[in-house]
Design an enzyme around this catalytic site. Structure first.
Site, mmCIF file in Angstrom:
data_model
loop_
_atom_site.group_PDB
_atom_site.id
_atom_site.type_symbol
_atom_site.label_atom_id
_atom_site.label_comp_id
_atom_site.label_asym_id
_atom_site.label_seq_id
_atom_site.Cartn_x
_atom_site.Cartn_y
_atom_site.Cartn_z
ATOM 1 N N GLY A 28 70.434 -29.289 85.251
ATOM 2 C CA GLY A 28 71.824 -29.134 84.842
ATOM 3 C C GLY A 28 72.759 -29.663 85.909
ATOM 4 N N THR A 45 74.925 -28.070 87.715
ATOM 5 C CA THR A 45 75.048 -27.187 88.870
ATOM 6 C C THR A 45 73.697 -26.695 89.364
ATOM 7 O OG1 THR A 45 77.210 -26.430 88.075
ATOM 8 C CG2 THR A 45 76.120 -25.063 89.724
ATOM 9 N N ASP A 59 69.660 -30.217 76.921
ATOM 10 C CA ASP A 59 69.571 -28.773 77.144
ATOM 11 C C ASP A 59 69.878 -28.001 75.870
ATOM 12 O OD1 ASP A 59 72.204 -29.724 77.272
ATOM 13 O OD2 ASP A 59 72.836 -28.187 78.706
ATOM 14 N N THR A 113 93.845 -8.066 94.845
ATOM 15 C CA THR A 113 93.732 -9.465 94.426
ATOM 16 C C THR A 113 92.319 -9.820 93.986
ATOM 17 O OG1 THR A 113 95.530 -10.099 95.917
ATOM 18 C CG2 THR A 113 94.068 -11.859 95.154
#
Length: 256
Positions: A8, A10, A109, A184
Site C-alpha cells: 500500500g 503507507t 487491493d 487540544t
C-alpha cells in the site's frame, strides 16, 4: 508455505499461509526508495521473528497500488525466497464479477478485499479498507462488484491538519476519553476519530438506503481497529481480509 504481500501507499502487509491457514501477519512501512536487498532483509526479519525457514516457501503472491515498489519487491522475493511471485493484475483469475465503468481501474487491493469478502461473508456487503485512503466497496447479493467510494484516510487528514496549522500537534490514535475534548490533544483525537466513525456510519446508511437492503459491513486496514469500536453501525473487523484474498487468488491460479 506461501508468502503473501500487499503493498500500500503507507504500509506493506506481509504474511504466510499454509493451505487455508494464515501463519502470521506483519505490517511494515512502505519505503519508495528502498532497494530489493532492503526489502529482502524485511522479509527475512519477519520470517525469523516467527521462526520460519525461507526454504519452506514454495510460492508467493503480491498485490500492489505502488507501481514503483512492485518490481523492487518482486526482485526481493526472487532473491531471498528463490520463487517467482504471482502479481495481482490483468490476466490473473479472481472469479470477481466487476460491474464498474472501467474494471481495469479497480485497485488490486480492492479486488483482493472483495474476493475474500465474497468467500467469507454473506452478501450484499460493504467492505471498508482504512489505509492512506478510506475506501468503500459495494457488492450485491449476486456477488457483483458494483462500485464504491474513496475518501481521505484518517492519518492523511491528521497530517494535513498539522502541516497547515502553526500550533496543533501530532497526536496518537488511541481513543479520546470523551467526544467533548477538554484540551487540544483530546479535541484533535475526538475530531479525527469520532469524525471518521461518523462519516463511516453516515456512508453505510446512505449506501444501504440506495441498495434498498441491509448489508454485511466488514472493515480492514491499518486504522480500522481504532475506528470500528466507535461506529454505531454493526461492523465486522477483519485484519486478515487482504491475506485471505491473496490466499484465495493464489489457489485459483495454481490449482490444476
Amino acid at each position: 508455505m506461501i508468502l503473501a504481500i500487499d503493498i500500500g501507499n503507507t504500509n506493506i502487509v506481509m504474511g504466510c499461509f499454509q493451505d487455508s491457514k494464515i501463519l502470521f501477519r506483519e505490517r511494515v512501512s512502505t519505503k519508495h526508495t528502498a532497494t530489493d536487498l532492503e526489502y529482502a532483509v524485511t522479509i527475512k526479519t519477519a520470517l525469523d521473528m516467527h521462526r520460519m525457514d525461507p526454504r519452506d516457501i514454495r510460492g508467493a503472491i503480491v498485490s500492489s497500488v505502488v507501481p514503483s515498489v512492485t518490481n523492487t519487491f518482486k526482485r526481493a522475493i526472487e532473491k531471498f525466497c528463490k520463487v517467482k511471485p504471482l502479481v495481482v493484475g490483468p490476466g490473473i483469475k479472481t472469479g470477481l464479477k466487476i460491474r464498474i465503468d472501467n474494471p481495469a481501474q479497480l485497485g488490486s487491493d480492492l479486488v483482493v478485499d472483495a474476493v475474500a469478502g465474497c468467500q467469507e461473508y454473506p452478501a450484499p456487503m460493504i467492505i471498508i479498507d482504512m489505509g492512506t485512503a478510506t475506501t468503500f466497496s459495494v457488492i450485491d447479493k449476486n456477488h457483483n462488484y458494483l462500485g464504491g467510494l474513496i475518501t481521505t484516510g484518517m492519518a492523511v487528514s491528521a497530517e494535513a491538519l498539522v502541516s497547515r496549522t502553526s500550533q496543533l500537534p501530532r497526536v496518537s490514535f488511541d481513543p479520546p476519553r470523551s467526544i467533548i475534548g477538554t484540551n487540544t490533544v483530546e479535541c484533535i483525537k475526538s475530531g479525527l476519530m469520532y469524525g471518521s466513525a461518523s462519516m463511516i456510519d453516515g456512508l453505510i446508511d446512505r449506501i444501504q438506503a440506495e441498495m434498498g437492503e441491509n448489508c454485511t459491513v466488514i472493515a480492514t486496514g491499518g486504522l480500522a481497529g481504532q475506528v470500528v469500536p466507535l461506529c454505531r453501525n454493526p461492523v465486522i473487523l477483519d485484519d486478515d481480509l487482504l491475506l485471505k484474498g491473496l490466499m484465495l487468488i493464489y489457489q485459483k491460479n495454481t490449482e490444476k
